[in-house]
Design a protein around this motif. Structure first.
Motif, PDB file in Angstrom:
ATOM      1  N   THR A  52     -25.081  33.706  -7.780  1.00 29.81           N
ATOM      2  CA  THR A  52     -24.018  34.635  -8.137  1.00 29.81           C
ATOM      3  C   THR A  52     -23.104  33.954  -9.151  1.00 29.81           C
ATOM      4  OG1 THR A  52     -24.095  35.769  -6.016  1.00 29.81           O
ATOM      5  CG2 THR A  52     -22.054  35.978  -7.279  1.00 29.81           C
ATOM      6  N   CYS A  57     -24.958  38.943  -9.394  1.00 21.21           N
ATOM      7  CA  CYS A  57     -26.242  38.304  -9.131  1.00 21.21           C
ATOM      8  C   CYS A  57     -26.958  38.039 -10.461  1.00 21.21           C
ATOM      9  CB  CYS A  57     -27.108  39.193  -8.239  1.00 21.21           C
ATOM     10  SG  CYS A  57     -28.753  38.532  -7.903  1.00 21.21           S
ATOM     11  N   THR A  83     -33.606  37.498  -3.814  1.00 22.92           N
ATOM     12  CA  THR A  83     -32.568  38.506  -3.635  1.00 22.92           C
ATOM     13  C   THR A  83     -32.081  38.937  -5.014  1.00 22.92           C
ATOM     14  OG1 THR A  83     -31.884  37.446  -1.577  1.00 22.92           O
ATOM     15  CG2 THR A  83     -30.327  38.997  -2.592  1.00 22.92           C
ATOM     16  N   THR A  85     -30.219  42.271  -7.537  1.00 19.92           N
ATOM     17  CA  THR A  85     -29.412  43.487  -7.589  1.00 19.92           C
ATOM     18  C   THR A  85     -30.309  44.720  -7.453  1.00 19.92           C
ATOM     19  OG1 THR A  85     -27.947  42.341  -9.137  1.00 19.92           O
ATOM     20  CG2 THR A  85     -27.708  44.748  -8.949  1.00 19.92           C
ATOM     21  N   LYS A 160     -32.141  43.870   1.846  1.00 11.21           N
ATOM     22  CA  LYS A 160     -31.849  42.424   1.900  1.00 11.21           C
ATOM     23  C   LYS A 160     -30.340  42.186   1.880  1.00 11.21           C
ATOM     24  CE  LYS A 160     -32.177  38.060   2.045  1.00 11.21           C
ATOM     25  NZ  LYS A 160     -32.879  37.184   1.134  1.00 11.21           N
ATOM     26  N   TYR A 161     -29.631  42.874   0.996  1.00  8.67           N
ATOM     27  CA  TYR A 161     -28.175  42.715   0.948  1.00  8.67           C
ATOM     28  C   TYR A 161     -27.518  43.270   2.208  1.00  8.67           C
ATOM     29  CZ  TYR A 161     -27.645  40.986  -3.835  1.00  8.67           C
ATOM     30  OH  TYR A 161     -27.658  40.200  -4.955  1.00  8.67           O
ATOM     31  N   ASN A 164     -27.921  40.566   4.968  1.00 12.80           N
ATOM     32  CA  ASN A 164     -27.135  39.351   4.739  1.00 12.80           C
ATOM     33  C   ASN A 164     -25.630  39.616   4.799  1.00 12.80           C
ATOM     34  OD1 ASN A 164     -29.398  37.817   4.540  1.00 12.80           O
ATOM     35  ND2 ASN A 164     -29.002  37.024   2.503  1.00 12.80           N
ATOM     36  N   CYS A 165     -25.208  40.770   4.291  1.00 12.77           N
ATOM     37  CA  CYS A 165     -23.778  41.079   4.333  1.00 12.77           C
ATOM     38  C   CYS A 165     -23.321  41.377   5.753  1.00 12.77           C
ATOM     39  CB  CYS A 165     -23.459  42.240   3.401  1.00 12.77           C
ATOM     40  SG  CYS A 165     -23.528  41.792   1.642  1.00 12.77           S
ATOM     41  N   CYS A 220     -26.962  31.127   0.760  1.00 11.70           N
ATOM     42  CA  CYS A 220     -27.270  32.558   0.651  1.00 11.70           C
ATOM     43  C   CYS A 220     -26.103  33.493   0.958  1.00 11.70           C
ATOM     44  CB  CYS A 220     -28.452  32.894   1.565  1.00 11.70           C
ATOM     45  SG  CYS A 220     -29.979  32.075   1.097  1.00 11.70           S
ATOM     46  N   LYS A 223     -22.921  33.827  -1.551  1.00 14.24           N
ATOM     47  CA  LYS A 223     -23.242  34.411  -2.865  1.00 14.24           C
ATOM     48  C   LYS A 223     -23.656  35.873  -2.731  1.00 14.24           C
ATOM     49  CE  LYS A 223     -28.203  33.401  -3.510  1.00 14.24           C
ATOM     50  NZ  LYS A 223     -28.606  34.812  -3.829  1.00 14.24           N
ATOM     51  N   ASP A 224     -24.396  36.188  -1.667  1.00 15.97           N
ATOM     52  CA  ASP A 224     -24.846  37.567  -1.498  1.00 15.97           C
ATOM     53  C   ASP A 224     -23.696  38.496  -1.129  1.00 15.97           C
ATOM     54  OD1 ASP A 224     -27.355  36.674  -2.099  1.00 15.97           O
ATOM     55  OD2 ASP A 224     -28.136  36.776  -0.061  1.00 15.97           O
ATOM     56  N   PHE A 228     -22.790  41.552  -3.649  1.00 18.50           N
ATOM     57  CA  PHE A 228     -22.928  42.930  -3.184  1.00 18.50           C
ATOM     58  C   PHE A 228     -21.569  43.605  -3.044  1.00 18.50           C
ATOM     59  CE2 PHE A 228     -24.313  46.319  -0.166  1.00 18.50           C
ATOM     60  CZ  PHE A 228     -25.295  46.874  -0.983  1.00 18.50           C
TER      61      PHE A 228
END
Length: 253
Positions: A52, A57, A83, A85, A160-161, A164-165, A220, A223-224, A228
């Motif tokens: 990021t 991203c 991962t 966008t 995926k986002y 992770n979020c 991960c 940055k994710d 996002f």
């Protein structure tokens, strides 16, 4: 597995190679095939970093390799494990006219090899059914009885986002709850223990102090979350980024 190769031999690339028994690989510093040879493989797994930068991203390395493979004359399916966008794979197909599918990884850094060999879910996103179906056949031959979800590329990239979020939000919530306990005298460790025994909560992401640090760290989740939050313009995720910044540099007394 002679018809498949890996591009990018970091944590994800090595774990993916191990899980499938893939022996052909290419990276900028270590390789046993050329990029021309990679382009001839039936499946080409892209396991490249997407940091990021300035809240966005950075998929430039993904695009660089897809562009090169297209110029060479790629005959196989390019599988994006990184991962990215939402909309990235679709844009790559339109721009470079090569088969690209999304196959996000769900690996934990410390247990990446085990996670890759024992997946609990498999997500395959393809806007052209035959591309996704071919990759599903590869997974079905290797992993029996695993829940496999077939969808379009944008949905797969967003999954995926989303995961992770959600993990990141749990960490941020845990840190906020810890501060409440510091003020009212409650035992946070006991609260965490009880929460972990509720079947709906799960067994992770409530650890406040880790290696004498608070908040989100690692390669991960931070940055994710940031990428996002900016992509989605979600007020909740943007606030989570802010709250994490407020605690992450604290150290134990």
């Amino acid at each position: 597995m002679t018809n498949t190769c890996i591009i990018g031999m970091g944590m994800v690339g090595k774990a993916t190679a191990l899980s499938f028994g893939i022996t052909k690989y290419f990276s900028r510093t270590d390789f046993n095939i050329t990029l021309n040879e990679a382009a001839k493989c039936k499946f080409i797994f892209l396991c490249l970093p997407t940091p990021t930068k300035d809240g966005v991203c950075d998929t430039s390395l993904i695009e660089q390799y897809v562009s090169q493979l297209s110029q060479i004359g790629c005959s196989g399916v390019i599988v994006v494990r990184s991962t990215v966008t939402p909309g990235t794979c679709r844009n790559l197909v339109e721009k470079y006219n090569v088969p690209v599918v999304s196959n996000p990884e769900f690996l934990t850094e410390k247990t990446a090899e085990y996670d890759a060999k024992h997946p609990d879910i498999i997500v395959i996103g393809s806007d052209i059914p035959v591309w996704g179906g071919a990759l599903k056949g590869l997974y079905d031959a290797r992993f029996k009885g695993v829940n496999t979800y077939m969808t379009d590329t944008v949905t797969a990239e967003t999954i995926k986002y989303a995961i992770n979020c959600f993990y990141a939000l749990k960490v941020v919530y845990a840190n906020q709850l810890y501060d409440v306990c510091q003020r009212n005298g409650a035992n946070y460790e006991k609260i965490k223990e009880v929460m972990y025994h509720r079947k709906w909560i799960g067994q992770n992401h409530l650890q406040v102090w880790f290696n004498e640090k608070r908040g989100l760290w690692g390669k991960c989740l931070p940055k994710d979350l940031q990428a996002f939050a900016n992509y989605s313009n979600s007020r909740l995720l943007q606030l989570a980024v802010q709250l994490n910044e407020e605690v992450k540099n604290e150290r134990p007394n």
